[in-house]
Design an enzyme around this catalytic site. Structure first.
Site, PDB file in Angstrom:
ATOM      1  CD  GLU A 137      43.737  51.272  78.436  1.00 38.14           C
ATOM      2  OE1 GLU A 137      44.567  51.169  77.518  1.00 38.14           O
ATOM      3  OE2 GLU A 137      42.825  50.445  78.639  1.00 38.14           O
ATOM      4  CG  ASN A 166      43.618  49.913  71.505  1.00 37.70           C
ATOM      5  OD1 ASN A 166      44.830  49.908  71.317  1.00 37.70           O
ATOM      6  ND2 ASN A 166      43.038  50.579  72.498  1.00 37.70           N
ATOM      7  CD1 TRP A 167      45.842  44.060  68.315  1.00 37.49           C
ATOM      8  CD2 TRP A 167      47.897  44.131  67.415  1.00 37.49           C
ATOM      9  NE1 TRP A 167      45.847  43.257  67.197  1.00 37.49           N
ATOM     10  CE2 TRP A 167      47.088  43.279  66.626  1.00 37.49           C
ATOM     11  CE3 TRP A 167      49.231  44.336  67.035  1.00 37.49           C
ATOM     12  CZ2 TRP A 167      47.577  42.638  65.486  1.00 37.49           C
ATOM     13  CZ3 TRP A 167      49.717  43.690  65.903  1.00 37.49           C
ATOM     14  CH2 TRP A 167      48.898  42.853  65.141  1.00 37.49           C
ATOM     15  CE  LYS A 168      42.988  48.545  75.386  1.00 39.33           C
ATOM     16  NZ  LYS A 168      42.157  48.548  76.579  1.00 39.33           N
ATOM     17  CD  GLU A 176      37.201  52.412  73.780  1.00 39.18           C
ATOM     18  OE1 GLU A 176      37.194  51.313  73.243  1.00 39.18           O
ATOM     19  OE2 GLU A 176      38.213  52.917  74.282  1.00 39.18           O
ATOM     20  N   GLY A 226      38.138  46.370  79.466  1.00 39.16           N
ATOM     21  CA  GLY A 226      38.986  45.311  80.021  1.00 39.16           C
ATOM     22  C   GLY A 226      38.429  44.673  81.283  1.00 39.16           C
ATOM     23  CB  SER A 255      34.038  44.001  77.917  1.00 35.50           C
ATOM     24  OG  SER A 255      34.988  44.344  78.916  1.00 35.50           O
ATOM     25  CG  HIS A 293      42.214  54.312  74.952  1.00 39.18           C
ATOM     26  ND1 HIS A 293      42.361  53.891  76.254  1.00 39.18           N
ATOM     27  CD2 HIS A 293      41.542  53.341  74.298  1.00 39.18           C
ATOM     28  CE1 HIS A 293      41.791  52.691  76.365  1.00 39.18           C
ATOM     29  NE2 HIS A 293      41.286  52.341  75.196  1.00 39.18           N
TER      30      HIS A 293
HETATM   31  P1  PGA Z   1      38.544  45.976  75.806  1.00 36.43           P
HETATM   32  O1  PGA Z   1      39.257  47.368  75.430  1.00 36.43           O
HETATM   33  O2  PGA Z   1      37.883  45.471  74.555  1.00 36.43           O
HETATM   34  O3  PGA Z   1      39.650  45.104  76.279  1.00 36.43           O
HETATM   35  O4  PGA Z   1      37.555  46.286  76.887  1.00 36.43           O
HETATM   36  C1  PGA Z   1      38.647  48.289  74.579  1.00 36.43           C
HETATM   37  C2  PGA Z   1      39.532  49.505  74.436  1.00 36.43           C
HETATM   38  O5  PGA Z   1      40.133  49.932  75.415  1.00 36.43           O
HETATM   39  O6  PGA Z   1      39.652  50.069  73.337  1.00 36.43           O
END
Ligand code: PGA
Length: 245
Positions: free
Chosen positions: A92, A9-11, A160, A166, A205, A90
């Protein structure tokens, strides 16, 4: 048997040059045995659809078929660009863009209609975890989608924990396994065969140095990788740690 699945997931990261370098590096490394998906920002999907070394995913979709929704992208548009997967729900998106369980279910339905596999994300906040509500929260998030869509239509479910995304904090393999097992039990009550086949991914993470112990857990079938997926070598090492269950 469940073939492992590892998703990048490059966001909102990467520009053309960096993306090209990523693809070049990843493609030059040893072929991995898991299924690999890269979820890129919408504007780069078209270019990335040429790559043979992974399947293409998007990071979100609008729930409507078409119409006056300025700035939004429909499932049919994703399908038009050879997108095979799409992240939905997600944390976010839930946190910053108002995605509710109801809206997420609508997004999942629009993806299924367009032949795209939804990657449904579920997870609890730190407060919810501390209050002992983790299993209730993730069950509600999953069931709100399964009340509209048969489980067979889900491409994957990613657990998640929000506090692990993150932050460098990872759920212990045992505590992640506990949630994964609970999610599979929920699905088992609805469709036992589909529960055996459903790939449950862990996200939050995941790094090359902790992937193997997470992926060794019996109900963890791969990962949804954010930060570490921005580096093609690291992402490749994580893919190599995945195991068939
Ligand atoms: P992360 O993000 O690996 O940077 O914790 C995972 C995600 O949000 O899919």
């Amino acid at each position: 048997m469940r073939q492992p699945l590892v998703i990048a997931n490059w966001k909102m990261n990467g520009l053309t040059q960096a993306n090209n370098a990523w693809v070049e590096t990843f493609s030059s490394l040893e072929k991995v045995s898991c299924d690999v998906v890269v979820c890129a920002p919408h504007v780069y999907l078209s270019t990335l659809s040429q790559s043979q070394s992974f399947e293409l995913g998007a990071q979100d979709v609008n729930e409507h078929e078409s119409g006056a929704y300025t700035g939004e992208i429909s499932a049919a548009m994703l399908s038009d660009l050879a997108v095979k997967w799409c992240i939905v729900g997600h944390s976010e998106r839930r946190q910053y863009y108002g995605d509710t369980n109801e809206r997420i279910a609508q997004k999942v339905m629009s993806l299924v209609k367009a032949g795209i596999r939804p990657i449904l994300c579920v997870g609890e906040t730190l407060e919810e975890r501390d209050a002992g509500q983790t299993l209730d929260v993730v069950a509600k998030q999953l069931l709100s989608v399964l009340s509209y869509v048969p489980v067979r239509e889900l491409g994957a479910v990613a657990y998640e924990p929000i506090w692990a995304i993150g932050t460098g904090k990872t759920a212990t393999p045992q505590s992640a396994q506990e949630v994964h097992r609970a999610l599979r039990e929920i699905v088992k009550n609805i469709d036992p065969e589909a529960a055996d086949a459903l790939r449950l991914l862990y996200g939050g993470s995941v790094k090359p140095n902790n992937a193997l112990e997470l992926f060794s857990m019996p109900d963890i079938d791969g990962g949804l990788i954010g930060g570490a997926a921005l580096n093609a070598q690291d992402f490749h090492s994580i893919c190599q740690a995945s195991l068939t269950k």
